[in-house]
Structures are given as C-alpha cells and as structure tokens.
Design a protein around this motif. Structure first.
Motif, mmCIF file in Angstrom:
data_model
loop_
_atom_site.group_PDB
_atom_site.id
_atom_site.type_symbol
_atom_site.label_atom_id
_atom_site.label_comp_id
_atom_site.label_asym_id
_atom_site.label_seq_id
_atom_site.Cartn_x
_atom_site.Cartn_y
_atom_site.Cartn_z
ATOM 1 N N MET A 112 28.866 -26.942 -9.022
ATOM 2 C CA MET A 112 28.308 -25.609 -8.788
ATOM 3 C C MET A 112 27.262 -25.276 -9.839
ATOM 4 N N GLU A 113 27.523 -25.647 -11.075
ATOM 5 C CA GLU A 113 26.527 -25.424 -12.135
ATOM 6 C C GLU A 113 25.274 -26.251 -11.877
ATOM 7 N N ALA A 114 25.454 -27.488 -11.412
ATOM 8 C CA ALA A 114 24.297 -28.332 -11.102
ATOM 9 C C ALA A 114 23.460 -27.725 -9.985
ATOM 10 N N ILE A 115 24.106 -27.106 -9.010
ATOM 11 C CA ILE A 115 23.370 -26.467 -7.911
ATOM 12 C C ILE A 115 22.567 -25.283 -8.431
ATOM 13 N N GLU A 116 23.189 -24.465 -9.267
ATOM 14 C CA GLU A 116 22.508 -23.285 -9.787
ATOM 15 C C GLU A 116 21.292 -23.664 -10.624
ATOM 16 N N HIS B 263 16.974 -22.094 -0.958
ATOM 17 C CA HIS B 263 17.161 -22.431 0.444
ATOM 18 C C HIS B 263 18.000 -23.686 0.622
ATOM 19 N N ASP B 264 18.110 -24.535 -0.405
ATOM 20 C CA ASP B 264 18.975 -25.720 -0.341
ATOM 21 C C ASP B 264 20.328 -25.471 -0.983
ATOM 22 N N ALA B 265 20.393 -24.516 -1.897
ATOM 23 C CA ALA B 265 21.618 -24.298 -2.671
ATOM 24 C C ALA B 265 22.781 -23.876 -1.786
ATOM 25 N N GLU B 266 22.523 -23.043 -0.782
ATOM 26 C CA GLU B 266 23.619 -22.541 0.040
ATOM 27 C C GLU B 266 24.297 -23.668 0.807
ATOM 28 N N GLN B 267 23.502 -24.600 1.330
ATOM 29 C CA GLN B 267 24.073 -25.740 2.043
ATOM 30 C C GLN B 267 24.962 -26.572 1.121
ATOM 31 N N ARG C 293 26.432 -25.575 -1.631
ATOM 32 C CA ARG C 293 27.630 -24.823 -2.031
ATOM 33 C C ARG C 293 28.739 -24.990 -0.994
ATOM 34 N N MET C 294 28.378 -24.958 0.267
ATOM 35 C CA MET C 294 29.381 -25.135 1.315
ATOM 36 C C MET C 294 30.022 -26.514 1.216
ATOM 37 N N CYS C 295 29.233 -27.534 0.869
ATOM 38 C CA CYS C 295 29.782 -28.886 0.722
ATOM 39 C C CYS C 295 30.704 -28.966 -0.488
ATOM 40 N N VAL C 296 30.284 -28.372 -1.600
ATOM 41 C CA VAL C 296 31.076 -28.454 -2.834
ATOM 42 C C VAL C 296 32.360 -27.646 -2.701
ATOM 43 N N LYS C 297 32.312 -26.563 -1.940
ATOM 44 C CA LYS C 297 33.517 -25.753 -1.767
ATOM 45 C C LYS C 297 34.632 -26.515 -1.061
ATOM 46 N N SER C 298 34.296 -27.625 -0.417
ATOM 47 C CA SER C 298 35.342 -28.445 0.213
ATOM 48 C C SER C 298 36.260 -29.072 -0.822
#
Length: 757
Positions: A502-506, A512-516, A518-523
């Motif tokens: 999550m930190e790497a995404i932020e 526009h790519d972060a939300e996609q 985040r959904m993958c990492v939340k798994s």
C-alpha cells in the motif's frame, strides 16, 4: 463617430512608426513591427480612412518589407538547420511567429531534430547490456524534450510545434527500443521459459498440497527447464529493470502531454479574455451588441492511448509474471522439501513476538519455513511493484495472494496438524497422560519404563539421564508448538506485506492506476484471515486431543457421581509440605458449620484441579505464541468449566456451601486471569465474553448466593441490562432448587412470573 475618427488617426500614426522601424537593419525590431501590423489587421483597425491618413506609400512599404523579412528569415533559418547551429536557431525561432512563419519553422526545426537524434542516439557503447541501452535511449528522449519543448511550445504552438516534437521523439524511441526489446525476448528465451514455467506450476502445486516429496526431483523439473533459483532471480531482475525504464519513460511522456494541454488551455483562456475585452470596447464605442464566437477548448490526443511500445512492454510483463509465479511456488517447494529432510538440521529461531507476561511465550520458536516462504512472496511482489508497470504489479499481487491462500495455508495447516497437534497428544505424544507424581507408572504403561536413580529405564536398561530426558521432551514440545506458531507468524507477515505494498502504491503510482492496485493488494486481507482461521483451527485440534486429559483432571478433582452424593465431603489424605499429611476435598457444597470450618483447613478440589491444569498448560504456554497461548488457555478452561457445571448439577447447596462455591469460582477466575497474556482479559467483561462457560459459572455462583428468593429477579434483570447473563430460566430454576433453604414450589412460582413477564 468621433471615437472612430480618433482611432483611425491613432492607427495612421502607428503605421508611419512601423515604416520607420522597418527601415532599420534590425531583425527583431522589424519582426515586432510586422507582428503589430498583423495585430491591427486581426482587430480590423486598418480602415480605408486610416490607410488614407497614413498614405499609400506607407502601406506599400509595410507590405514589401514584410515579404522581404520573411524571405530573409527563412534563408537564415535554413542555413542554421543545415549547419546544426542551435544558437542561431534559438535566436531566430521566436521571430518566426511574429511574421507568421510558424508552419515553415516547425518543419525546419523537426529536420534539425531528426538529424540530431540520428547523430546522438546512435552513439551506443559496445558491450552494454540491453536494459542499459534502452535506458540511454529513454534518457536521450527525455533530454531532447526538456531542452527543445519550451522553445516550440512558446514560439510555434500555433503550428502545433510542441505536438510535432513529442510525436517525433516518441516515434524515434519506438524505432530504437522495439527492436532491442524483441531481440531481448529472443535472446533470453522468455517465451520458452515462461511456457515451461506454466507447465511446471500445476506439478509444483500438486506436490506442495499433496505432500508428495521426491528426493530426486523435489522441484518438479524447475531447475532443469526454467533454471536455478539464482539464474531465474537474475533474469527477473533484468526484466524488472526493462519494465521500470519503459514505465518511467511512458509516465514522463504522459506527463509532458498533460502539461502541453494545460499550457494550451491557459493560452486559450488568455485569448478568450482579450477578445472579450475588445468586444466590450466595440460595444461601448458603437452602442451595438457585437457577437464574438469563441470555440470551446479541446484537449489534443497527441499520442494514441495504446502504442506499439506499450504492447511490447506488456508482452515482456506477461512473460515476467508467469515466471515470477512459478518461481514463488518453486521457492516454497524448496523450503518445504528442506523442512521434511530428516537428515538436515532444520533451523528454528526465537519467535520474537512481544508478550505481556513473563511466563508466556518465553521459549516460543518459529521455523524458517514460514520466513522463507513469506520472504519469497514479499520479494517477488515488491520487485513487481518496483517496475511501476500496473499490469505486471496487479498480476503479481493477484497470483501471490492466490498462492498464499490456496497453497501455503494448506501446507502449514497440514504441518501444524501432523507435526504439532499429533506430537502433543497426552499419553501418546510429548505431554504426559497423568500428573508428575504418576510419571513412573505412566512410563511403565508406555513400555515398561521407569525412573531409577535419576535415569530412564526401558526394559531394564537405562538409556538417558532424567535431566536429558526432560530437556529432550521440552525441545520436542517447542518444535511441535513452532509449527502452530508459524501460522501466527504468517498472519503478521501477510499484514506487513499488505502495508508495504500500500505504501508502494501511494508513493509510486498515479491516481488512475492506484485504485486498481489497491483492490488487488486488499486481497491479502482475506489471506491473513485464512492464516488466522488456520491458526485457531490448529489450537481447536489441540484442544480436542487435550479434552480427554481435561475431563480426567476435573473428574479426579470433583469426584464421581457417587462420591459427590456422599454425606462426607472428605477425600483421601496426601503428604503436604514437610511431610505433614494434608486432607483433600472432593466437590461438596452441602455443608454445615463444622464441615465449612474443616473445609477452610483442607486443600479444596479447585486448588487441586487448577494445579493439574497448570501442569498441563505450562509447557504449552511457554512455547506457544502469546495469542495462541491465550486461545489455548481459554479453550481448556471452557472444557473444564463445562465439566464443573455438570458436576454442580449433582450437588445440594447450603448457604455456607454457596459461600464456598463463590470462593472457589473467584479462585478459578484469578487463576485464569493470571494465566492469560493479553491485558484485555484483565477485565471481567472481556474475559466473560471470550469464555462463556466460565461466565456461566460466575453467574451460577451469584445466583446460588442470593439471601432471599425475592432478590433473584433483580439480579437477573440487572445482569441482563449489562449484557452479562447467559443462564436460561429453566437452568436458574434447577440451580435454585438445589438450595436446601429454598422450597421448589416457591422457586417455580417466582420464576414462572418472570417468564410470563
């Protein structure tokens, strides 16, 4: 009319000033003069009266001078392009827009840049590996844009010079990079290796889940068909660099396009405001409404949404993801194979989890299996996220979560059951079936073994010193508990991995790519829950094998049904400290004054039961993770509490017996709190919620200690309001009927009224 006449006079004077400036041999001043003349034309200020005031000679001179200036500028500009003289180009380019030569200027400037790119970008160093060559090309492209875009965007934007520059640079990047990428795919055999990795994956998965181990082929051919771990890791590092460089360039181009559109929108707004001011001036001068239509701003699509370079990069990302997926499973298989190797000394290490009690988890261990597997998952996912390529990162996050949930959870659960729970079964495993005082008879039952002179004797032959035997048993318990602790460690590492990604995404991905992603990492959240459920399931299995021993401990303490109904509460005498006989008591609450006084001088059944439970729990408490230790303690206390409640139903209670029951339950509550690690359980409310059978015992104690039946309803109502009452009315009737002072008829009448209400 007076205003228009004054304006024409002003225009005529301005035209004569322009003629004077055109006579001077100064290109910049001449270009500025022509720019002002063109502006007058655009604003429709060159009326016949203004031209007549200026004179025909002035008008002809401006026209001829403008043509001559354009010809002169173009000749000089072409010469500068042929000579690649960037300094002269920098001086002349701003003048082109003043004399309306933007189209010709863009064409000539792109000719210069094409020649420059061919010269500079081909200067590649021999021996450079592929990703270094590509990085140099990307850097050259970025440098070209940063150096030349400001000039074209400011001076030649009306002829789309900025757009043409971006398109030229990107086209050249594709010309140089795509062949390199294609060559890299062929030389590295990415297609073949990825295909082999996909074929091997189901075999590895079957070996891991099915527990199939073959010493000759522990990796299902991964090392032969794909490569050694170090080779594959090295290849993936290089592929990750290629993806990272390509993604960095792509993001720069997208950012550049965005900035171009922002600059164009700003200029459009400025022009719109200028036209608005002119329209208002004309309306004020003429008194008529002047319509001025302004076209809406539209962002330019400078490059297609999906270009050829992105397609080739996506192909590399697909190969990369397939190999990374198989590598993760092969790493896990290798770790499991090493763990199952009986000849290898599989390393154990301290658990390292903080506890709040000095007697909980002090010797807890974990195996390197969980560390190795979770490190492989973290390393692979972080490497994929470091590429910056959204598709690759999402794919690795998805398959990483799937492997952890569908493979590693099953592997670690199986190990916890086979190597942990089975080894801790009392009587058959490492834990004793009886108390320490019956060690010799327990050993004899297991194989005619006994402790003689400090040594363990098996079949009449001493085999090891008692101290060594105890040490061996403690090591066995620690290793068995380590397989359960591994599941707890996996929960911690999975949650930590989710936070890292999550930190790497932020930090590294656009919105526009972060939300996609985040959904993958939340798994990974459900994966951590799966490990937690498996951990709790392993403790439940452990409790099921300990249940027989717990029942035996409680039965020995409270006595059988016959002894419970006996008029005498006294049991046998045992040797206390200093060899003094001490009386022990079975459960009996039908006490008179003498029996109650004698009970205070004797060892009650509760103290004896807690000591036996502690003897069973202590080896597990010091070797289990703090949370698992608490779950185990609560589970054992729940089993014991249910047996105690069942035994209570066979007793009669006097008022003094009820006091003795309250004392016993308080002792049990204090014992449980002392054996729990989490500070949350220091609160009675939290403890009762976590262990309902214990809460029922405390509620039964309160119920049996009421002085008058009239107080029962108030007690039940107050407890229900606090959410701390689990006893049904039928059970309450049954327990109150056991009080010898209460008549059964009155109990039924009282609680029937409450039931009706």
């Amino acid at each position: 009319e007076l205003e228009r006449h004054a304006q024409d006079v002003e225009t005529a004077l301005f035209l004569r000033t322009i003629c004077q400036e055109l006579r001077q041999d100064n290109l910049k001043q001449a270009a500025l003069a022509i720019q002002e003349y063109n502006k007058l034309q655009r604003l429709e200020r060159l009326t016949p009266r203004a031209l007549a005031y200026a004179g025909e000679s002035s008008t002809n001179q401006v026209t001829l001078s403008s043509q001559a200036l354009q010809t002169n500028l173009l000749q000089r500009y072409e010469t500068a392009v042929d000579q690649s003289n960037l300094q002269v180009l920098g001086e002349l380019t701003p003048l082109l827009q003043m004399v309306q030569l933007e189209q010709q200027g863009v064409k000539l400037y792109l000719q210069y840049l094409t020649k420059h790119i061919e010269t500079e970008w081909n200067q590649q160093k021999e021996g450079d590996i592929t990703h270094m060559q590509m990085a140099r090309i990307y850097n050259n492209a970025v440098s070209t844009l940063r150096h030349h875009l400001p000039m074209l965007s400011h001076c030649l934007y009306k002829a789309d010079g900025d757009v043409a520059l971006v398109q030229l640079v990107h086209t050249q990047v594709e010309v140089y990079v795509i062949p390199l990428l294609s060559q890299y795919i062929r030389d590295s055999q990415l297609h073949t290796i990825s295909h082999h990795a996909q074929e091997i994956y189901p075999k590895l998965e079957e070996k891991l889940i099915g527990g199939l181990q073959d010493d000759d082929d522990d990796d299902a051919g991964f090392g032969t068909l794909v490569g050694t771990m170090s080779q594959v890791n090295g290849a993936l590092e290089e592929a990750a660099l290629l993806l990272q460089h390509a993604e960095s360039y792509t993001r720069f181009i997208q950012h550049t396009i965005s900035e171009i559109n922002k600059a164009r929108k700003l200029k459009w707004q400025q022009e719109k405001e200028a036209l608005q001011v002119e329209r208002e001036r004309q309306e004020w001068a003429t008194g008529k409404v002047v319509s001025a239509k302004v076209e809406e701003f539209k962002e330019l699509e400078i490059l297609p949404a999906h270009c050829q370079l992105q397609e080739v990069v996506a192909e590399v990302g697909g190969y990369y993801s397939g190999i990374e997926r198989s590598l993760l499973l092969a790493s896990m298989q290798r770790a499991v194979h090493a763990a199952n190797d009986s000849e290898a000394v599989y390393p154990y290490s301290p658990l390292g989890m903080k506890s709040h009690s000095s007697s909980c988890g002090t010797r807890a261990l974990k195996t390197s299996l969980v560390e190795t597997c979770l490190y492989a998952a973290r390393h692979g996912m972080q490497r994929a996220f470091a590429t910056g390529h959204t598709g690759t990162a999402a794919a690795c996050a998805n398959f990483g979560s799937d492997i952890l949930a569908s493979v590693l959870v099953q592997v670690m659960t199986g190990r916890a059951q086979e190597l942990g729970v089975a080894a801790l079964k009392p009587g058959e495993g490492l834990l004793l079936a009886g108390s320490s005082s019956s060690l010799a008879s327990n050993l004899i039952r297991q194989g005619q073994n006994a402790v003689v002179g400090g040594a363990v004797v098996i079949g009449g032959q001493p085999v090891m010193n008692e101290a060594k035997r105890q040490e061996h048993v403690q090591q066995g318990i620690a290793k068995a508990c380590a397989t359960l602790n591994d599941l707890e460690v996996a929960v911690h590492h999975t949650k930590h991995l989710e936070r890292l990604l999550m930190e790497a995404i932020e930090k590294g991905y656009p919105p526009h790519d972060a939300e996609q992603l985040r959904m993958c990492v939340k798994s990974l959240g459900p994966v951590a829950d799966s490990f937690l459920a498996a951990s709790d399931g392993a403790v439940d299995s452990l409790l099921s094998v300990l249940a027989t021993r717990v029942r035996s401990i409680v039965n020995d303490a409270v006595g059988s049904e016959g002894s419970a109904a006996s008029a005498s509460f006294m049991g046998s005498s045992v040797m206390g400290s200093h060899g003094i006989p001490q009386m022990t008591v079975r459960m009996n609450y039908n006490l008179d004054d003498d029996a109650y006084q004698l009970l205070q001088l004797s060892e009650g059944f509760m103290a004896r039961m807690c000591a036996s439970l502690d003897e069973l729990m202590q080896p597990l408490r010091i070797h289990l993770a703090p949370r698992l230790s608490d779950v185990m303690v609560l589970g054992l206390i729940s089993l014991a509490a249910k047996r105690i409640e069942s035994a209570l139903r066979r007793n009669k209670f006097t008022a003094l017996g009820a006091l003795a029951l309250d004392s016993d339950m308080r002792d049990l509550l204090a014992f449980v709190k002392d054996r729990l690690d989490s500070p949350d359980f220091k609160s009675n409310v939290s403890l009762y919620r976590a262990c309902t059978p214990l809460a029922r015992l405390m509620q039964i104690s309160k119920l049996m200690n009421v002085d008058d039946l009239e107080d029962v309803l108030e007690l039940i109502s107050a407890s229900k309001r606090k959410g701390n009452w689990d006893i049904k009315l039928e059970d309450a009737k049954a327990f109150l009927s056991m009080r010898v002072e209460f008549e059964g008829r009155k109990v039924n009448e009282l609680l029937r009224i409450s039931d009706d209400e």
